[in-house]
Design an enzyme around this catalytic site. Structure first.
Site, PDB file in Angstrom:
ATOM      1  N   ASP A  97      61.384  47.586  77.679  1.00 19.55           N
ATOM      2  CA  ASP A  97      62.260  46.565  77.104  1.00 19.55           C
ATOM      3  C   ASP A  97      62.723  45.535  78.142  1.00 19.55           C
ATOM      4  O   ASP A  97      63.920  45.316  78.329  1.00 19.55           O
ATOM      5  CB  ASP A  97      63.498  47.208  76.447  1.00 19.55           C
ATOM      6  CG  ASP A  97      63.134  48.054  75.231  1.00 19.55           C
ATOM      7  OD1 ASP A  97      61.971  48.462  75.124  1.00 19.55           O
ATOM      8  OD2 ASP A  97      64.014  48.291  74.394  1.00 19.55           O
ATOM      9  N   ASP A 103      57.261  47.967  74.650  1.00 20.83           N
ATOM     10  CA  ASP A 103      58.020  46.977  73.873  1.00 20.83           C
ATOM     11  C   ASP A 103      58.668  45.948  74.778  1.00 20.83           C
ATOM     12  O   ASP A 103      59.824  45.580  74.581  1.00 20.83           O
ATOM     13  CB  ASP A 103      59.118  47.671  73.036  1.00 20.83           C
ATOM     14  CG  ASP A 103      58.545  48.724  72.104  1.00 20.83           C
ATOM     15  OD1 ASP A 103      57.398  48.565  71.657  1.00 20.83           O
ATOM     16  OD2 ASP A 103      59.253  49.719  71.834  1.00 20.83           O
TER      17      ASP A 103
END
Ligand SMILES: *[C@@H]1O[C@H](CO)[C@@H](O)[C@H](O)[C@H]1NC(C)=O
Ligand SMILES: *[C@@H]1O[C@H](CO)[C@@H](O)[C@H](O)[C@H]1NC(C)=O
Ligand SMILES: *[C@@H]1O[C@H](CO)[C@@H](O)[C@H](O)[C@H]1NC(C)=O
Ligand SMILES: *[C@@H]1O[C@H](CO)[C@@H](O)[C@H](O)[C@H]1NC(C)=O
Length: 453
Positions: free
Chosen positions: A216, A237
């Protein structure tokens, strides 16, 4: 009479329904419905373009926003130097000196070096620029992860893990390294999300910046954003959120030997404004430092939208390309994943999931340029070259050191990050291979209304 009056309404409804995209677009092979869906995206572009043009004060969509033009006409520069040679020693101190409701461009001329700070730019302070030198950059680093305990003794969460959070509009950065240097989380580890940069304001541009982290890395949270000539490094992600963003000439690098997922785009019908979002990559390079497989994206939102055009993909990009995550029927949920004229061993579209699109030029066009983010009204070139001398005049505290701020996450952003779905990986073999969802099982917080990526 009632009947006569009702007739136009019925006809209008029929016309409306006919103009809506089919609810089940990509049933492999049925081209008609799918084409409707594609053209609906092109229509969506026209509609949202008009919408954004209207939103901007005094803006016709074709010229720079009035407020921005004024801010640029009246710009000022603060020199920030950790060694003490400038107006301020820390970025935090310089930001504190910017007035609330700021109306002028304030360029923070960041001298090279490491800035060990956790930075939060309040919505009340628009028109901030971080200017550095890409060849000798300012490195802004912190190392919080989602599981880090905040002042209140609770985990800070993904939003709170951010090294630099920008909630104001018209932010710009040039040549800056944004870093979260927490140790990279082990696959499946809980609370390892470590955001380096979170952009929540609109109309933000980043040039020659590095956004560096693990899980992230870049929370492309909300608003219109432009990333040019940037390097973005991460693992799972690592570009995520519901920003509407254009990435041009960027290098996207996976650092892991396990599975990397480049994007978790959160376009959805259930968060206000999120349906206008989507990530568009043009002329980018995708590669792996760690050697692990790379997924181009997985669907955080039911209508997740990501496009790669003219992008070079290394061999680590998996043939299927994309993952539906927990979306049960990705082919009919409104997910829009497309590629256009990409190159490299990872770009072979023949084995892509059936619901990803090999775009035609007409389909790709709305995404391939700064027009995708309505850039005419706000994208300005980076402030290269020498800054004018500092104009700072206020007395006292000019070189005062201010302790690095450790803001807690704002309630506003926390609530808008919420997703109605609770997390759990879908059980498709594909998703299962992404076994260690960054999210699954992270439940250190008490009530989990928010889907933590
Ligand atoms: C420029 O900004 C300063 C500081 O905010 C303000 O006092 C001044 O009125 C501004 N000038 C113009 C022309 O807007
Ligand atoms: C910014 O990045 C571009 C593309 O990598 C490069 O051509 C340019 O020289 C960079 N600018 C600076 C000042 O390094
Ligand atoms: C594509 O990206 C490379 C590397 O950043 C750059 O040198 C080149 O000019 C770009 N090409 C176009 C058409 O933008
Ligand atoms: C932003 O600044 C205003 C005014 O000082 C303050 O009331 C507000 O709490 C700040 N927002 C955040 C998220 O810190």
């Amino acid at each position: 009479m009632g009947r006569n009056m009702a007739l136009p309404l019925v006809m209008a409804l029929v016309a409306l329904v006919a103009s809506l995209p089919s609810a089940s677009p990509a049933t492999a092979g049925t081209a008609g419905a799918f084409d409707n869906w594609l053209s609906a995206n092109q229509k969506d572009f026209a509609i949202t373009q008009a919408l954004y043009a209207k939103k901007a004060v005094g803006d016709t969509g074709n010229s720079i926003d009035e407020s921005l033009a004024k801010a640029e006409d009246n710009k000022t520069t603060f020199v920030v130097d950790p060694k003490g040679g400038g107006d301020y020693k820390t970025i935090t101190a310089a930001l504190e000196a910017v007035p609330e409701g700021n109306t002028r461009r304030v360029i923070l001329d960041l001298k090279p070096g490491e800035y060990r700070e956790k930075i939060f730019i309040n919505i009340s302070k628009p028109y901030i620029t971080f200017k550095s030198d890409p060849k000798n950059p300012a490195i802004i680093a912190w190392n919080d992860i989602a599981a880090t305990l905040g002042k209140d003794g609770k985990p800070v969460g993904t939003v709170g893990s951010t090294t630099v959070a920008v909630e104001s509009d018209y932010f710009m950065a040039y040549g800056v390294v944004f870093k979260n240097d927490a140790p990279t989380a082990k696959p499946g580890a809980k609370g390892g999300q470590a955001v380096a940069l979170r952009t929540f304001g609109t109309k933000a541009a980043f040039y020659n910046c590095t956004i560096d982290g693990g899980q992230d890395t870049l929370y492309d949270h909300k608003g219109l954003h432009y990333f040019k000539d940037c390097l973005i490094r991460g693992s799972v992600d690592f570009i995520f959120g519901f920003g509407r963003s254009f990435y041009e000439n960027c290098r996207i690098v996976s650092i892991v030997k396990e599975i990397a997922v480049l994007t978790a785009q959160q376009r959805t019908k259930t968060i206000e404004g999120a349906i206008e979002s989507g990530f568009s990559f043009k002329n980018c390079t995708i590669m792996s430092e760690g050697g692990g497989d790379i997924y181009l994206g997985r669907a955080w939102g039911d209508s997740s939208r990501v496009i790669y055009a003219y992008t070079e993909m290394s061999k680590e990009v998996v043939p299927v390309g994309w993952d539906g995550w927990e979306v049960k029927q990705p082919e009919s949920s409104g997910i829009y994943y497309g590629e256009f004229k990409c190159s490299g061993p990872g770009s072979d579209a023949r084995k892509r999931v059936g619901w990803a699109v090999d775009l035609t030029e007409a389909q790709a066009k709305p995404f391939m340029g700064t027009h995708y983010v309505f850039g005419d009204s706000w994208i300005l070139p980076p402030p290269t070259g020498n800054s004018p001398p500092s104009k700072k005049t206020s007395s006292g505290g000019a070189t005062a050191t201010s302790p690095a701020a450790s803001p807690s996450s704002s309630p506003e952003s926390a609530s808008s990050a919420s997703s109605p779905k609770s997390a759990s990986l879908a059980s498709s073999p594909e998703s299962a291979s992404l076994a260690s969802s960054p999210e699954s099982g992270y439940s250190a917080g008490k009530s989990k209304t928010k889907k933590e990526l």
